[in-house]
Design a protein around this motif. Structure first.
Motif, PDB file in Angstrom:
ATOM      1  N   ARG A   1       0.840  -1.220   0.000  1.00 33.49           N
ATOM      2  CA  ARG A   1       0.000   0.000   0.000  1.00 33.49           C
ATOM      3  C   ARG A   1       0.866   1.258   0.000  1.00 33.49           C
ATOM      4  N   GLU A   2       2.002   1.213   0.718  1.00 29.75           N
ATOM      5  CA  GLU A   2       2.921   2.363   0.708  1.00 29.75           C
ATOM      6  C   GLU A   2       3.476   2.556  -0.712  1.00 29.75           C
ATOM      7  N   ALA A   3       3.806   1.447  -1.371  1.00 30.70           N
ATOM      8  CA  ALA A   3       4.332   1.518  -2.739  1.00 30.70           C
ATOM      9  C   ALA A   3       3.294   2.120  -3.686  1.00 30.70           C
ATOM     10  N   ARG A   4       2.048   1.737  -3.490  1.00 31.86           N
ATOM     11  CA  ARG A   4       0.993   2.305  -4.347  1.00 31.86           C
ATOM     12  C   ARG A   4       0.842   3.794  -4.083  1.00 31.86           C
ATOM     13  N   ARG A   5       0.869   4.185  -2.817  1.00 31.84           N
ATOM     14  CA  ARG A   5       0.708   5.601  -2.458  1.00 31.84           C
ATOM     15  C   ARG A   5       1.825   6.446  -3.085  1.00 31.84           C
ATOM     16  N   LEU A   6       3.041   5.882  -3.122  1.00 31.44           N
ATOM     17  CA  LEU A   6       4.187   6.664  -3.583  1.00 31.44           C
ATOM     18  C   LEU A   6       4.330   6.678  -5.099  1.00 31.44           C
ATOM     19  N   THR A   7       3.834   5.643  -5.776  1.00 31.20           N
ATOM     20  CA  THR A   7       4.066   5.556  -7.231  1.00 31.20           C
ATOM     21  C   THR A   7       2.785   5.557  -8.053  1.00 31.20           C
ATOM     22  N   HIS A   8       1.641   5.324  -7.420  1.00 30.91           N
ATOM     23  CA  HIS A   8       0.356   5.183  -8.128  1.00 30.91           C
ATOM     24  C   HIS A   8       0.427   4.066  -9.172  1.00 30.91           C
ATOM     25  N   ARG A   9       1.292   3.108  -8.940  1.00 33.30           N
ATOM     26  CA  ARG A   9       1.373   1.990  -9.891  1.00 33.30           C
ATOM     27  C   ARG A   9       0.131   1.128  -9.818  1.00 33.30           C
ATOM     28  N   ASP A  10      -0.187   0.492 -10.962  1.00 38.18           N
ATOM     29  CA  ASP A  10      -1.329  -0.408 -10.992  1.00 38.18           C
ATOM     30  C   ASP A  10      -1.056  -1.622 -10.102  1.00 38.18           C
ATOM     31  N   ALA A  11      -2.163  -2.191  -9.615  1.00 32.21           N
ATOM     32  CA  ALA A  11      -2.037  -3.320  -8.690  1.00 32.21           C
ATOM     33  C   ALA A  11      -1.327  -4.504  -9.335  1.00 32.21           C
ATOM     34  N   ASP A  12      -1.505  -4.714 -10.660  1.00 28.27           N
ATOM     35  CA  ASP A  12      -0.852  -5.885 -11.261  1.00 28.27           C
ATOM     36  C   ASP A  12       0.669  -5.715 -11.262  1.00 28.27           C
ATOM     37  N   ARG A  13       1.140  -4.477 -11.420  1.00 27.75           N
ATOM     38  CA  ARG A  13       2.595  -4.254 -11.356  1.00 27.75           C
ATOM     39  C   ARG A  13       3.094  -4.428  -9.920  1.00 27.75           C
ATOM     40  N   LEU A  14       2.288  -3.982  -8.961  1.00 29.01           N
ATOM     41  CA  LEU A  14       2.688  -4.154  -7.563  1.00 29.01           C
ATOM     42  C   LEU A  14       2.719  -5.636  -7.192  1.00 29.01           C
TER      43      LEU A  14
END
Ligand SMILES: [Zn+2]
Length: 397
Positions: free
Chosen positions: A265-278
Protein backbone atom coordinates in the motif's frame (compact mmCIF):
# COMPACT_ATOMS: atom_id res chain seq x y z
CA UNK A 1 -0.12 -41.69 -0.53
CA UNK A 2 0.53 -38.02 -1.31
CA UNK A 3 -2.10 -35.53 -0.21
CA UNK A 4 -4.21 -34.22 -3.04
CA UNK A 5 -6.33 -31.05 -2.79
CA UNK A 6 -8.74 -29.85 -5.46
CA UNK A 7 -9.25 -26.09 -5.16
CA UNK A 8 -12.37 -25.61 -7.23
CA UNK A 9 -14.20 -22.62 -8.65
CA UNK A 10 -11.44 -20.13 -7.93
CA UNK A 11 -10.04 -17.10 -9.71
CA UNK A 12 -6.42 -17.98 -10.26
CA UNK A 13 -3.72 -15.47 -11.18
CA UNK A 14 -2.24 -16.89 -14.41
CA UNK A 15 -0.12 -14.98 -16.94
CA UNK A 16 -0.94 -11.60 -15.44
CA UNK A 17 -4.73 -12.12 -15.21
CA UNK A 18 -7.24 -13.70 -12.88
CA UNK A 19 -8.87 -16.67 -14.65
CA UNK A 20 -11.85 -18.67 -13.44
CA UNK A 21 -10.61 -22.22 -13.01
CA UNK A 22 -9.73 -25.02 -10.62
CA UNK A 23 -6.36 -26.22 -9.45
CA UNK A 24 -5.18 -29.60 -8.20
CA UNK A 25 -2.31 -29.85 -5.70
CA UNK A 26 -0.66 -33.25 -5.38
CA UNK A 27 2.04 -33.50 -2.74
CA UNK A 28 4.10 -30.34 -2.86
CA UNK A 29 3.23 -29.36 -6.45
CA UNK A 30 0.48 -27.88 -8.57
CA UNK A 31 -0.37 -30.87 -10.75
CA UNK A 32 -3.16 -29.52 -12.91
CA UNK A 33 -4.96 -26.25 -13.70
CA UNK A 34 -8.13 -26.20 -15.76
CA UNK A 35 -11.57 -24.68 -16.18
CA UNK A 36 -13.49 -27.77 -15.12
CA UNK A 37 -11.42 -30.26 -13.16
CA UNK A 38 -13.44 -33.10 -11.63
CA UNK A 39 -12.50 -34.52 -8.25
CA UNK A 40 -10.88 -37.92 -8.37
CA UNK A 41 -11.07 -40.48 -5.59
CA UNK A 42 -8.06 -39.11 -3.72
CA UNK A 43 -8.89 -35.42 -3.83
CA UNK A 44 -9.84 -33.43 -0.79
CA UNK A 45 -12.28 -30.94 -2.28
CA UNK A 46 -11.98 -27.30 -1.25
CA UNK A 47 -14.79 -25.33 -2.92
CA UNK A 48 -13.59 -21.75 -3.17
CA UNK A 49 -16.69 -20.10 -4.65
CA UNK A 50 -14.77 -17.48 -6.57
CA UNK A 51 -12.02 -16.81 -4.00
CA UNK A 52 -8.75 -15.61 -5.52
CA UNK A 53 -5.43 -17.45 -5.67
CA UNK A 54 -2.10 -15.72 -6.24
CA UNK A 55 1.40 -17.15 -5.81
CA UNK A 56 2.72 -17.20 -2.25
CA UNK A 57 4.42 -13.84 -1.92
CA UNK A 58 8.16 -13.20 -1.95
CA UNK A 59 9.52 -10.71 0.58
CA UNK A 60 12.77 -9.59 -1.07
CA UNK A 61 14.41 -8.06 1.98
CA UNK A 62 14.26 -8.86 5.66
CA UNK A 63 16.56 -9.51 8.58
CA UNK A 64 14.66 -12.40 10.11
CA UNK A 65 16.32 -12.20 13.51
CA UNK A 66 15.59 -8.49 14.02
CA UNK A 67 11.80 -8.45 14.00
CA UNK A 68 11.19 -8.33 17.74
CA UNK A 69 12.05 -4.64 17.66
CA UNK A 70 9.65 -1.84 17.08
CA UNK A 71 10.84 1.05 14.94
CA UNK A 72 13.87 2.61 16.63
CA UNK A 73 15.35 6.06 16.18
CA UNK A 74 14.55 9.71 16.06
CA UNK A 75 14.24 10.45 12.33
CA UNK A 76 14.81 12.03 9.92
CA UNK A 77 18.42 10.95 9.39
CA UNK A 78 20.91 11.74 6.64
CA UNK A 79 22.08 8.19 6.10
CA UNK A 80 22.11 4.69 7.55
CA UNK A 81 25.43 5.21 9.37
CA UNK A 82 23.97 8.10 11.34
CA UNK A 83 20.86 6.03 12.16
CA UNK A 84 22.90 2.95 13.18
CA UNK A 85 25.19 4.94 15.45
CA UNK A 86 22.27 6.85 16.95
CA UNK A 87 20.20 3.80 17.92
CA UNK A 88 23.24 2.00 19.33
CA UNK A 89 23.86 5.00 21.60
CA UNK A 90 20.27 5.91 22.40
CA UNK A 91 18.64 2.46 22.70
CA UNK A 92 21.52 0.39 24.01
CA UNK A 93 19.49 -1.14 26.86
CA UNK A 94 16.47 -1.92 24.69
CA UNK A 95 18.65 -3.62 22.10
CA UNK A 96 20.42 -5.65 24.76
CA UNK A 97 17.06 -6.68 26.23
CA UNK A 98 15.64 -7.92 22.91
CA UNK A 99 18.85 -9.75 22.05
CA UNK A 100 18.41 -11.85 25.22
CA UNK A 101 15.77 -13.78 23.27
CA UNK A 102 17.44 -16.77 21.61
CA UNK A 103 18.35 -16.56 17.94
CA UNK A 104 16.02 -19.48 17.17
CA UNK A 105 12.98 -17.76 18.69
CA UNK A 106 13.80 -14.47 17.00
CA UNK A 107 14.13 -16.21 13.61
CA UNK A 108 10.86 -18.07 14.18
CA UNK A 109 8.99 -14.84 14.86
CA UNK A 110 10.56 -13.45 11.68
CA UNK A 111 9.07 -16.41 9.80
CA UNK A 112 5.61 -15.97 11.35
CA UNK A 113 5.65 -12.23 10.69
CA UNK A 114 6.10 -13.11 7.03
CA UNK A 115 3.47 -15.89 7.03
CA UNK A 116 0.97 -13.36 8.37
CA UNK A 117 1.77 -11.25 5.26
CA UNK A 118 1.06 -14.09 2.81
CA UNK A 119 4.78 -14.68 2.30
CA UNK A 120 6.13 -18.16 1.52
CA UNK A 121 9.67 -17.18 0.46
CA UNK A 122 11.87 -14.56 2.07
CA UNK A 123 15.25 -13.13 1.10
CA UNK A 124 17.16 -12.86 4.35
CA UNK A 125 20.03 -10.40 4.67
CA UNK A 126 22.62 -11.81 7.09
CA UNK A 127 24.14 -15.29 7.40
CA UNK A 128 22.17 -18.31 6.23
CA UNK A 129 21.57 -19.85 9.65
CA UNK A 130 21.43 -23.62 10.24
CA UNK A 131 17.87 -23.22 11.59
CA UNK A 132 16.67 -22.51 8.05
CA UNK A 133 17.50 -26.09 7.02
CA UNK A 134 15.48 -27.89 9.69
CA UNK A 135 11.71 -27.51 9.73
CA UNK A 136 11.75 -23.73 9.30
CA UNK A 137 8.17 -22.79 8.36
CA UNK A 138 8.93 -20.73 5.24
CA UNK A 139 11.49 -20.96 2.46
CA UNK A 140 14.57 -18.79 2.91
CA UNK A 141 16.33 -18.02 -0.35
CA UNK A 142 19.73 -19.67 -0.31
CA UNK A 143 21.78 -18.86 -3.41
CA UNK A 144 23.10 -15.51 -2.20
CA UNK A 145 26.18 -13.81 -0.90
CA UNK A 146 25.71 -10.70 1.16
CA UNK A 147 27.52 -7.52 2.06
CA UNK A 148 25.95 -5.39 4.77
CA UNK A 149 26.93 -2.08 3.18
CA UNK A 150 29.96 -0.14 2.01
CA UNK A 151 30.34 1.54 5.43
CA UNK A 152 29.44 -1.23 7.87
CA UNK A 153 30.91 -4.46 6.48
CA UNK A 154 34.33 -5.25 7.97
CA UNK A 155 34.92 -7.95 5.33
CA UNK A 156 33.92 -5.82 2.36
CA UNK A 157 37.00 -6.38 0.19
CA UNK A 158 37.06 -10.12 0.82
CA UNK A 159 33.33 -10.48 0.12
CA UNK A 160 33.62 -8.51 -3.13
CA UNK A 161 36.19 -11.03 -4.35
CA UNK A 162 34.18 -14.11 -3.34
CA UNK A 163 30.66 -15.38 -4.00
CA UNK A 164 31.16 -16.36 -7.66
CA UNK A 165 27.91 -16.15 -9.63
CA UNK A 166 25.70 -16.17 -6.57
CA UNK A 167 23.38 -13.19 -6.28
CA UNK A 168 25.23 -10.56 -4.25
CA UNK A 169 22.96 -8.45 -2.07
CA UNK A 170 24.09 -5.14 -0.57
CA UNK A 171 22.37 -2.21 1.16
CA UNK A 172 23.26 0.79 -1.00
CA UNK A 173 22.58 4.52 -1.18
CA UNK A 174 20.47 4.33 1.98
CA UNK A 175 20.23 8.01 2.74
CA UNK A 176 19.93 11.48 1.30
CA UNK A 177 23.39 13.05 1.80
CA UNK A 178 26.71 12.92 -0.04
CA UNK A 179 27.74 9.64 1.63
CA UNK A 180 24.65 7.89 0.32
CA UNK A 181 24.75 9.64 -3.05
CA UNK A 182 28.36 8.59 -3.61
CA UNK A 183 27.89 4.89 -2.90
CA UNK A 184 26.91 3.66 -6.36
CA UNK A 185 30.06 5.20 -7.88
CA UNK A 186 32.13 3.71 -5.10
CA UNK A 187 30.63 0.25 -5.62
CA UNK A 188 31.43 0.55 -9.33
CA UNK A 189 35.04 1.52 -8.59
CA UNK A 190 35.32 -1.58 -6.42
CA UNK A 191 34.00 -3.71 -9.28
CA UNK A 192 30.88 -4.62 -7.31
CA UNK A 193 28.16 -3.53 -9.74
CA UNK A 194 27.38 -6.52 -11.94
CA UNK A 195 24.42 -8.33 -13.40
CA UNK A 196 24.21 -10.57 -10.31
CA UNK A 197 24.17 -7.58 -7.93
CA UNK A 198 20.99 -6.72 -6.05
CA UNK A 199 20.97 -3.30 -4.42
CA UNK A 200 18.71 -2.68 -1.45
CA UNK A 201 17.16 0.78 -0.83
CA UNK A 202 18.69 3.17 -3.43
CA UNK A 203 17.22 6.30 -1.79
CA UNK A 204 20.20 8.44 -2.83
CA UNK A 205 20.45 7.24 -6.45
CA UNK A 206 20.81 9.94 -9.12
CA UNK A 207 19.42 9.65 -12.68
CA UNK A 208 22.94 8.83 -13.89
CA UNK A 209 23.31 6.14 -11.21
CA UNK A 210 20.09 4.59 -12.51
CA UNK A 211 21.51 4.47 -16.04
CA UNK A 212 24.62 2.73 -14.69
CA UNK A 213 22.43 0.18 -12.92
CA UNK A 214 20.42 -0.39 -16.09
CA UNK A 215 23.63 -0.97 -18.08
CA UNK A 216 24.97 -3.42 -15.50
CA UNK A 217 21.80 -5.53 -15.43
CA UNK A 218 21.62 -5.29 -11.61
CA UNK A 219 18.32 -5.22 -9.72
CA UNK A 220 16.89 -3.13 -6.90
CA UNK A 221 14.92 -4.08 -3.81
CA UNK A 222 12.71 -1.26 -2.66
CA UNK A 223 11.68 -0.90 1.01
CA UNK A 224 9.42 2.16 0.99
CA UNK A 225 8.22 1.89 4.60
CA UNK A 226 11.77 1.82 5.95
CA UNK A 227 12.90 4.67 3.69
CA UNK A 228 9.98 6.92 4.59
CA UNK A 229 10.49 6.26 8.31
CA UNK A 230 14.23 7.02 8.27
CA UNK A 231 14.48 9.78 5.66
CA UNK A 232 10.97 10.85 4.71
CA UNK A 233 12.15 10.15 1.18
CA UNK A 234 12.49 7.04 -0.95
CA UNK A 235 14.18 5.65 -4.05
CA UNK A 236 13.34 7.34 -7.38
CA UNK A 237 11.21 4.40 -8.52
CA UNK A 238 8.84 6.36 -10.75
CA UNK A 239 11.64 7.99 -12.79
CA UNK A 240 13.85 4.90 -13.11
CA UNK A 241 14.34 3.17 -16.47
CA UNK A 242 11.57 0.59 -16.69
CA UNK A 243 14.06 -2.15 -17.52
CA UNK A 244 15.56 -2.08 -14.00
CA UNK A 245 13.83 -4.87 -12.09
CA UNK A 246 12.37 -3.56 -8.82
CA UNK A 247 11.19 -5.97 -6.12
CA UNK A 248 9.59 -5.09 -2.81
CA UNK A 249 10.83 -5.86 0.71
CA UNK A 250 9.79 -5.05 4.24
CA UNK A 251 13.24 -4.81 5.85
CA UNK A 252 13.06 -5.67 9.56
CA UNK A 253 10.62 -4.03 11.96
CA UNK A 254 13.50 -1.86 13.24
CA UNK A 255 12.55 0.48 10.37
CA UNK A 256 9.97 -1.09 8.03
CA UNK A 257 6.27 -1.92 8.19
CA UNK A 258 5.46 -5.18 9.95
CA UNK A 259 3.44 -6.44 7.00
CA UNK A 260 4.36 -6.76 3.34
CA UNK A 261 0.70 -5.87 2.65
CA UNK A 262 1.40 -2.44 4.19
CA UNK A 263 4.54 -2.08 2.06
CA UNK A 264 2.41 -2.76 -1.02
CA UNK A 265 0.00 0.00 0.00
CA UNK A 266 2.92 2.36 0.71
CA UNK A 267 4.33 1.52 -2.74
CA UNK A 268 0.99 2.30 -4.35
CA UNK A 269 0.71 5.60 -2.46
CA UNK A 270 4.19 6.66 -3.58
CA UNK A 271 4.07 5.56 -7.23
CA UNK A 272 0.36 5.18 -8.13
CA UNK A 273 1.37 1.99 -9.89
CA UNK A 274 -1.33 -0.41 -10.99
CA UNK A 275 -2.04 -3.32 -8.69
CA UNK A 276 -0.85 -5.88 -11.26
CA UNK A 277 2.60 -4.25 -11.36
CA UNK A 278 2.69 -4.15 -7.56
CA UNK A 279 1.76 -7.84 -7.44
CA UNK A 280 4.67 -8.48 -9.83
CA UNK A 281 7.03 -6.80 -7.34
CA UNK A 282 6.26 -9.53 -4.78
CA UNK A 283 6.03 -12.50 -7.18
CA UNK A 284 7.41 -12.72 -10.73
CA UNK A 285 9.99 -9.90 -10.57
CA UNK A 286 11.89 -11.15 -7.49
CA UNK A 287 11.59 -14.72 -8.82
CA UNK A 288 13.47 -13.64 -11.96
CA UNK A 289 15.87 -11.37 -10.10
CA UNK A 290 16.95 -14.09 -7.67
CA UNK A 291 16.53 -17.06 -10.02
CA UNK A 292 13.79 -18.65 -7.88
CA UNK A 293 11.36 -21.28 -9.15
CA UNK A 294 8.55 -19.74 -7.07
CA UNK A 295 6.51 -16.61 -7.81
CA UNK A 296 4.20 -18.09 -10.43
CA UNK A 297 1.33 -20.56 -10.68
CA UNK A 298 1.91 -23.17 -13.38
CA UNK A 299 1.47 -26.91 -13.67
CA UNK A 300 4.48 -28.54 -12.04
CA UNK A 301 5.37 -25.50 -9.91
CA UNK A 302 5.74 -25.75 -6.14
CA UNK A 303 2.31 -25.21 -4.58
CA UNK A 304 3.05 -21.95 -2.77
CA UNK A 305 -0.35 -20.27 -2.89
CA UNK A 306 -2.11 -17.37 -1.18
CA UNK A 307 -5.91 -17.70 -1.18
CA UNK A 308 -8.18 -14.79 -0.25
CA UNK A 309 -11.88 -14.02 -0.61
CA UNK A 310 -13.23 -11.64 -3.20
CA UNK A 311 -14.90 -8.76 -1.44
CA UNK A 312 -15.26 -6.13 -4.12
CA UNK A 313 -15.51 -8.20 -7.30
CA UNK A 314 -12.16 -6.68 -8.32
CA UNK A 315 -9.41 -9.18 -7.39
CA UNK A 316 -6.56 -6.69 -7.74
CA UNK A 317 -8.09 -4.20 -5.33
CA UNK A 318 -8.98 -7.00 -2.92
CA UNK A 319 -5.33 -8.05 -3.09
CA UNK A 320 -4.17 -4.55 -2.20
CA UNK A 321 -6.61 -4.43 0.73
CA UNK A 322 -5.33 -7.65 2.30
CA UNK A 323 -4.26 -8.01 5.88
CA UNK A 324 -3.44 -11.06 8.00
CA UNK A 325 -7.08 -11.54 9.04
CA UNK A 326 -8.22 -11.77 5.42
CA UNK A 327 -5.93 -14.67 4.47
CA UNK A 328 -8.21 -17.60 3.69
CA UNK A 329 -5.39 -20.13 3.29
CA UNK A 330 -1.65 -19.89 2.74
CA UNK A 331 -0.11 -23.05 1.25
CA UNK A 332 3.62 -23.68 1.37
CA UNK A 333 4.71 -26.59 -0.83
CA UNK A 334 1.19 -28.03 -0.79
CA UNK A 335 0.55 -27.85 2.95
CA UNK A 336 -1.24 -25.03 4.73
CA UNK A 337 0.68 -22.74 7.04
CA UNK A 338 -2.28 -20.55 7.96
CA UNK A 339 -5.99 -20.74 7.25
CA UNK A 340 -9.52 -20.01 8.37
CA UNK A 341 -10.61 -22.04 11.37
CA UNK A 342 -13.63 -23.39 9.46
CA UNK A 343 -11.35 -25.00 6.86
CA UNK A 344 -9.24 -26.80 9.44
CA UNK A 345 -11.07 -30.16 9.27
CA UNK A 346 -10.57 -30.23 5.48
CA UNK A 347 -7.02 -28.97 5.28
CA UNK A 348 -5.12 -30.30 8.26
CA UNK A 349 -4.19 -33.75 9.51
CA UNK A 350 -2.71 -34.85 6.18
CA UNK A 351 0.97 -34.32 6.94
CA UNK A 352 3.17 -34.43 9.98
CA UNK A 353 2.61 -30.76 10.70
CA UNK A 354 0.69 -29.78 13.86
CA UNK A 355 -1.53 -26.71 14.11
CA UNK A 356 -2.73 -24.27 16.74
CA UNK A 357 -5.56 -21.79 17.05
CA UNK A 358 -5.15 -18.04 16.97
CA UNK A 359 -7.40 -15.07 16.33
CA UNK A 360 -6.29 -12.37 13.90
CA UNK A 361 -8.30 -9.17 13.90
CA UNK A 362 -11.11 -11.10 15.60
CA UNK A 363 -11.11 -13.86 12.95
CA UNK A 364 -10.29 -17.38 14.04
CA UNK A 365 -7.45 -19.11 12.22
CA UNK A 366 -5.30 -22.18 12.43
CA UNK A 367 -1.55 -21.71 12.13
CA UNK A 368 1.35 -24.14 11.87
CA UNK A 369 3.06 -25.00 15.16
CA UNK A 370 5.04 -23.95 17.17
CA UNK A 371 3.46 -20.50 17.13
CA UNK A 372 2.03 -20.63 20.66
CA UNK A 373 5.11 -21.93 22.45
CA UNK A 374 7.25 -19.43 20.56
CA UNK A 375 5.00 -16.53 21.57
CA UNK A 376 4.86 -17.60 25.22
CA UNK A 377 8.62 -18.00 25.45
CA UNK A 378 9.21 -14.60 23.86
CA UNK A 379 6.69 -12.96 26.20
CA UNK A 380 8.41 -14.53 29.20
CA UNK A 381 11.48 -12.47 28.31
CA UNK A 382 9.76 -9.47 26.70
CA UNK A 383 6.37 -9.07 28.46
CA UNK A 384 5.53 -6.05 26.29
CA UNK A 385 5.92 -7.97 23.01
CA UNK A 386 2.75 -7.18 21.04
CA UNK A 387 3.39 -9.05 17.75
CA UNK A 388 4.68 -5.77 16.27
CA UNK A 389 1.18 -4.34 16.34
CA UNK A 390 -0.49 -7.23 14.47
CA UNK A 391 -3.93 -7.83 16.05
CA UNK A 392 -3.13 -11.38 17.20
CA UNK A 393 -4.48 -13.37 20.07
CA UNK A 394 -3.52 -16.85 21.19
CA UNK A 395 -6.54 -19.11 21.62
CA UNK A 396 -6.91 -22.18 23.84
CA UNK A 397 -5.93 -25.27 21.90
ZN1 LIG B 1 18.08 -4.17 5.55
Amino acid sequence: MRTSFLLSNARVFLDGRFESCSLRIVGSRVQEIGPSLCPNGNDILLPLEGACIVPGLINSHDHLELNLFSRLGDPPYSNYVEWGNDIRARHKEQIRHVMRVSLRLRLLWGAYKNILSGVTTVVHHNPYYLYFYFGFPIAVYRNYSWIHSLSFDPRLQKKLKSGGRKVRIIHLAEGVDSLARGELARLQELGGLQSNTVLVHGVGLSPDDCLQIERSGAGLVWCPGSNMFLFNRTAPIASMPASIPVALGTDSTLTGHTSLFDELREARRLTHRDADRLLGMVTSIPARMFGMASGKITEGATADLLVFDQESGEPFSDFLNLDAGKIKVLFKAGLPLLGEEGLKPLLTGHGRRAYERIAVGGRRKFIASPFGSMARRIKAILPSFNFNGLPLKLEEN
